[in-house]
Design an enzyme around this catalytic site. Structure first.
Site, PDB file in Angstrom:
ATOM      1  N   ASP A 138       0.877  -1.177   0.000  1.00  0.00           N
ATOM      2  CA  ASP A 138       0.000   0.000   0.000  1.00  0.00           C
ATOM      3  C   ASP A 138       0.909   1.220   0.000  1.00  0.00           C
ATOM      4  O   ASP A 138       1.107   1.835   1.035  1.00  0.00           O
ATOM      5  CB  ASP A 138      -0.933  -0.002   1.212  1.00  0.00           C
ATOM      6  CG  ASP A 138      -0.208  -0.124   2.549  1.00  0.00           C
ATOM      7  OD1 ASP A 138       0.946  -0.602   2.557  1.00  0.00           O
ATOM      8  OD2 ASP A 138      -0.793   0.255   3.577  1.00  0.00           O
ATOM      9  N   HIS A 158       9.441   0.074   9.713  1.00  0.00           N
ATOM     10  CA  HIS A 158       8.494  -1.035   9.614  1.00  0.00           C
ATOM     11  C   HIS A 158       8.751  -1.901   8.381  1.00  0.00           C
ATOM     12  O   HIS A 158       9.308  -2.989   8.479  1.00  0.00           O
ATOM     13  CB  HIS A 158       7.066  -0.507   9.605  1.00  0.00           C
ATOM     14  CG  HIS A 158       6.662   0.195  10.864  1.00  0.00           C
ATOM     15  ND1 HIS A 158       6.814  -0.373  12.116  1.00  0.00           N
ATOM     16  CD2 HIS A 158       6.123   1.425  11.070  1.00  0.00           C
ATOM     17  CE1 HIS A 158       6.374   0.473  13.043  1.00  0.00           C
ATOM     18  NE2 HIS A 158       5.953   1.571  12.426  1.00  0.00           N
TER      19      HIS A 158
END
Length: 328
Positions: free
Chosen positions: A23, A254
């Site tokens: 995403d 992340h």
């Protein structure tokens, strides 16, 4: 740090075939650049999903990222626009900007997404390369969940799923109990964690530890290459938000941590337990570990394979690896 500090040249010649399901927000962008700059990895394609931004915007971002990296040979396939059972709420915009790229308003890509769906591309590529393709989802798991709904037995042909998401022993970042990627579609995530293939979970337990300070960020954004120059444009929005969130200047790493695990998993320590994702109540989206002592009736972890759950990480070496590769 030289590349051959991590692998011999013989090992580098054996590329790992991967598909990144993404995403494309700001942390995804660095992870994609990291994968593209790593000689151990062959990126077969990008599949897009909602999350940090809408799927339409994310697909545009993926195409532009590949253009910036001069890798338009890699196809981009558009995927799910909302979770399996709920609505997409667009909550990622306050972290990544309305465009998923720090409100930098990128030019529209010249290239176009490939014809066909993300799920069809995933299925076709896996079947054509049985046992060779690693899926690297770094967003909500809707596309991967849909893949298993369409073909429940495809796990036997997947080499591994290395996902950025979840939280085993630490609190969440979307809610006190849940990490954002899993919280965006717990139903899909639970399907994925029940799959019959090797799964590694690179979650908040380690990604929050890989915290890049101002000095490290300045290194990454000041190399003389297109990737670094693009990161210099998009990082400020992201870093401002996360500096406030963590009450210290910098950002956790992340999505790039999942790529680092793929490159060199000796930099991480793992526990091996099955995972069930909570789909109801105040802990919706929580990735619950089975303890191995769950002997009650209706055991929700029964018949699930053990997941490699990252719990410790060599922070310095992971950051060195990321900085070296972005600079290459």
């Amino acid at each position: 740090m030289a590349i051959n500090n991590y692998f011999s040249w013989r090992e580098i010649s054996i590329k790992q075939k991967i598909i990144i399901d993404t995403d494309p927000g700001i942390d995804d962008t660095m992870a994609i650049f990291l994968a593209l700059n790593s000689p151990e990895i062959e990126v077969l394609g990008l599949t897009t999903v909602y999350g940090n931004t809408s799927t339409d915007q994310g697909t545009k971002n993926a195409l532009r990222i590949l253009e910036i990296a001069s890798r338009t040979d890699i196809p981009v396939y558009s995927g799910a626009a909302q979770p399996l059972e709920t609505e997409y709420t667009g909550k990622g915009e306050f972290v990544h900007g309305h465009d998923g790229q720090g409100n930098t308003n990128l030019e529209d890509p010249v290239t176009r997404a490939a014809t066909g769906s993300a799920v069809d591309f995933l299925e076709k590529t896996i079947k054509e390369n049985p046992g060779e393709v690693t899926l690297v989802p770094i967003g909500p798991l809707t596309n991967i969940g849909e893949l298993f709904i369409k073909n429940p037995n495809i796990g036997k042909d997947i080499k591994e799923i290395i996902l950025m998401g979840g939280n085993a022993l630490v609190q969440g970042n979307a809610t006190p109990t849940a990490e954002a990627n899993i919280r965006n579609d717990p139903e899909a995530a639970d399907i994925v964690f029940s799959a019959d293939c090797e799964i590694s979970m690179v979650g908040l337990d380690v990604t929050n530890q890989v915290f890049m300070n101002k000095e490290t960020i300045n290194k990454i954004v000041n190399f003389d290459n297109p990737a670094s120059k693009h990161l210099k444009k998009i990082f400020p929005f992201y870093v401002r938000f996360l500096s406030k969130f963590f009450n210290k200047e910098g950002m956790p790493t992340h999505d790039s941590s999942a790529i680092a695990y793929l490159i060199d998993r000796t930099l991480f320590k793992t526990l091996q337990y099955p995972i069930v994702v909570e789909t109801a109540g105040i802990s919706r989206g929580k990735t619950w570990m089975g303890t191995g002592m769950d002997k009650t009736n209706n055991n929700p972890w029964e018949n699930r394979r053990r997941v490699n759950i990252c719990t410790e990480v060599n922070v310095e070496k992971v950051i060195d690896l990321i900085v070296e590769r972005i600079g290459s």
